[in-house]
Design a protein around this motif. Structure first.
Motif, PDB file in Angstrom:
ATOM      1  N   LYS A   5      36.965  80.341  21.663  1.00 50.56           N
ATOM      2  CA  LYS A   5      37.180  81.129  20.445  1.00 50.56           C
ATOM      3  C   LYS A   5      36.437  80.499  19.281  1.00 50.56           C
ATOM      4  CE  LYS A   5      41.590  83.307  21.380  1.00 50.56           C
ATOM      5  NZ  LYS A   5      42.963  83.515  20.868  1.00 50.56           N
ATOM      6  N   THR A   6      35.136  80.638  19.261  1.00 53.61           N
ATOM      7  CA  THR A   6      34.319  79.952  18.249  1.00 53.61           C
ATOM      8  C   THR A   6      34.618  80.444  16.843  1.00 53.61           C
ATOM      9  OG1 THR A   6      32.548  81.547  18.609  1.00 53.61           O
ATOM     10  CG2 THR A   6      32.426  79.510  19.845  1.00 53.61           C
ATOM     11  N   GLU A   7      35.118  81.658  16.717  1.00 52.82           N
ATOM     12  CA  GLU A   7      35.296  82.252  15.387  1.00 52.82           C
ATOM     13  C   GLU A   7      36.371  81.558  14.556  1.00 52.82           C
ATOM     14  OE1 GLU A   7      35.945  83.732  18.217  1.00 52.82           O
ATOM     15  OE2 GLU A   7      37.991  84.539  18.158  1.00 52.82           O
ATOM     16  N   GLN A  15      28.738  73.659  15.882  1.00 47.15           N
ATOM     17  CA  GLN A  15      27.431  73.023  16.127  1.00 47.15           C
ATOM     18  C   GLN A  15      27.584  71.692  16.852  1.00 47.15           C
ATOM     19  OE1 GLN A  15      25.103  72.669  12.527  1.00 47.15           O
ATOM     20  NE2 GLN A  15      23.506  73.882  13.509  1.00 47.15           N
ATOM     21  N   ILE A  16      28.563  70.920  16.401  1.00 45.18           N
ATOM     22  CA  ILE A  16      28.842  69.652  17.086  1.00 45.18           C
ATOM     23  C   ILE A  16      29.167  69.928  18.552  1.00 45.18           C
ATOM     24  CG2 ILE A  16      30.495  67.748  17.261  1.00 45.18           C
ATOM     25  CD1 ILE A  16      30.660  67.805  14.181  1.00 45.18           C
ATOM     26  N   ALA A  17      29.956  70.964  18.777  1.00 45.59           N
ATOM     27  CA  ALA A  17      30.333  71.313  20.152  1.00 45.59           C
ATOM     28  C   ALA A  17      29.112  71.724  20.977  1.00 45.59           C
ATOM     29  CB  ALA A  17      31.367  72.433  20.146  1.00 45.59           C
ATOM     30  N   LEU A  18      28.174  72.425  20.361  1.00 46.45           N
ATOM     31  CA  LEU A  18      26.966  72.834  21.085  1.00 46.45           C
ATOM     32  C   LEU A  18      26.151  71.624  21.519  1.00 46.45           C
ATOM     33  CD1 LEU A  18      25.629  75.985  19.206  1.00 46.45           C
ATOM     34  CD2 LEU A  18      26.601  75.837  21.508  1.00 46.45           C
ATOM     35  N   PHE A  19      25.982  70.672  20.604  1.00 47.74           N
ATOM     36  CA  PHE A  19      25.237  69.460  20.954  1.00 47.74           C
ATOM     37  C   PHE A  19      26.021  68.614  21.943  1.00 47.74           C
ATOM     38  CE2 PHE A  19      23.067  70.236  16.757  1.00 47.74           C
ATOM     39  CZ  PHE A  19      21.827  70.510  17.302  1.00 47.74           C
ATOM     40  N   GLY A  20      27.319  68.558  21.750  1.00 50.28           N
ATOM     41  CA  GLY A  20      28.151  67.840  22.715  1.00 50.28           C
ATOM     42  C   GLY A  20      27.970  68.416  24.105  1.00 50.28           C
ATOM     43  N   LEU A  94      24.168  64.868  12.201  1.00 54.28           N
ATOM     44  CA  LEU A  94      25.409  65.637  12.373  1.00 54.28           C
ATOM     45  C   LEU A  94      26.399  64.906  13.272  1.00 54.28           C
ATOM     46  CD1 LEU A  94      26.812  68.487  11.942  1.00 54.28           C
ATOM     47  CD2 LEU A  94      25.811  69.097  14.151  1.00 54.28           C
ATOM     48  N   MET A  95      25.898  64.425  14.411  1.00 54.14           N
ATOM     49  CA  MET A  95      26.780  63.786  15.382  1.00 54.14           C
ATOM     50  C   MET A  95      27.311  62.463  14.847  1.00 54.14           C
ATOM     51  SD  MET A  95      26.960  66.004  17.677  1.00 54.14           S
ATOM     52  CE  MET A  95      27.631  65.430  19.227  1.00 54.14           C
TER      53      MET A  95
ATOM     54  N   LYS B  21      30.826  66.001  27.018  1.00 51.40           N
ATOM     55  CA  LYS B  21      31.594  67.155  27.470  1.00 51.40           C
ATOM     56  C   LYS B  21      32.887  67.320  26.671  1.00 51.40           C
ATOM     57  CE  LYS B  21      31.511  67.799  31.995  1.00 51.40           C
ATOM     58  NZ  LYS B  21      31.923  67.712  33.405  1.00 51.40           N
ATOM     59  N   VAL B  22      33.543  66.212  26.378  1.00 53.69           N
ATOM     60  CA  VAL B  22      34.822  66.303  25.659  1.00 53.69           C
ATOM     61  C   VAL B  22      34.605  66.797  24.222  1.00 53.69           C
ATOM     62  CG1 VAL B  22      35.186  64.053  24.577  1.00 53.69           C
ATOM     63  CG2 VAL B  22      37.086  65.202  25.695  1.00 53.69           C
ATOM     64  N   PHE B  23      33.438  66.518  23.672  1.00 55.52           N
ATOM     65  CA  PHE B  23      33.121  67.050  22.344  1.00 55.52           C
ATOM     66  C   PHE B  23      32.400  68.388  22.446  1.00 55.52           C
ATOM     67  CE2 PHE B  23      33.007  62.353  21.216  1.00 55.52           C
ATOM     68  CZ  PHE B  23      34.332  62.362  20.814  1.00 55.52           C
ATOM     69  N   GLY B  24      32.279  68.882  23.650  1.00 52.47           N
ATOM     70  CA  GLY B  24      31.575  70.131  23.895  1.00 52.47           C
ATOM     71  C   GLY B  24      32.448  71.354  23.671  1.00 52.47           C
ATOM     72  N   HIS B  25      33.586  71.159  23.073  1.00 49.38           N
ATOM     73  CA  HIS B  25      34.436  72.302  22.719  1.00 49.38           C
ATOM     74  C   HIS B  25      34.936  72.141  21.286  1.00 49.38           C
ATOM     75  CE1 HIS B  25      37.539  75.286  22.617  1.00 49.38           C
ATOM     76  NE2 HIS B  25      37.123  75.749  23.778  1.00 49.38           N
ATOM     77  N   PRO B  26      34.731  73.177  20.467  1.00 50.59           N
ATOM     78  CA  PRO B  26      35.070  73.060  19.046  1.00 50.59           C
ATOM     79  C   PRO B  26      36.543  72.741  18.783  1.00 50.59           C
ATOM     80  CG  PRO B  26      34.532  75.347  19.657  1.00 50.59           C
ATOM     81  CD  PRO B  26      34.108  74.480  20.780  1.00 50.59           C
TER      82      PRO B  26
END
Lengths: 109, 109
Positions: A5-7, A15-20, A94-95, B21-26
DNA sequence: TATATTAATCGTATTATTGCAATGAAACAA
DNA sequence: TTGTTTCATTGCAATAATACGATTAATATA
């Protein structure tokens, strides 16, 4: 559901999650390691370097390219990959901003 | 297949991927953000803070706990969560070591 | 032109992840 | 004891990710 649920999160958090996520697979970490180690563009010997099939590597490269972390220059029949240093720097900022939150935070327990 | 071939990568690469991976979700990014912001233990108001159902938050907390990034102290009927600063620092060192590879690397194209 | 090389794309099987309703377990209060 | 609160666990449905064989597209070479 399987759908994030990105919204309900901030752009920064997404963005952090995308790079993660892109670093959430060892193959992509290994690809970046190799590109940094080689100190130059790599013309497609990544398949031999990393032990995965060509379509698999190609797919991982695509994801790294999609986030702008690498560039691919076509040279004849082969493609030369290298790091996009400017985008890498932005991502890094960012990270590290996320990771460095602990320096302001007290330990409570 | 859908199964990562972890055995062909180094321990370091696999570890970076686990933290990635653990930071790969917002939601997990948001949880950490909140724990850092609140500057103290949080007793279960994460469900209200983040807009996800209680079982979903519980699952994300479990993953963060599994990697040692947070601790959960039971206090009566509620559980207080806080950051494990020592483990966070170790993780941070590993991730920044990966991210900082660009400072030794020349731009080639 | 015919062949080889390189890498992207397609299709598909398999496994992982996400989200939540329902349920369970533990501690507390009446 | 009987609710109440809080959070974990279970079970399931939907979606995403991983891996690779087969194929395609593009360029180079004989």
């Amino acid at each position: 559901m399987g759908l994030s649920k990105t919204e309900i999160f901030t752009d920064r958090q997404n963005q952090i999650a995308l790079f993660g996520k892109v670093f959430g697979h060892p193959a992509r970490v290994a690809i970046m390691d190799y590109l940094f180690k080689i100190q130059a563009c790599v013309c497609g010997d990544l398949v031999n370097e990393i032990g995965l099939a060509q379509p698999t590597i190609s797919q991982h490269l695509k994801e790294l390219k999609h986030l702008g972390l690498i560039k691919g220059n076509v040279e004849g029949t082969s493609v030369c990959y290298c790091i996009d240093h400017e985008n890498w720097m932005h991502m890094k900022k960012l990270m590290i901003g996320f990771l460095d939150q602990d320096i302001l935070s007290e330990s409570c327990c």
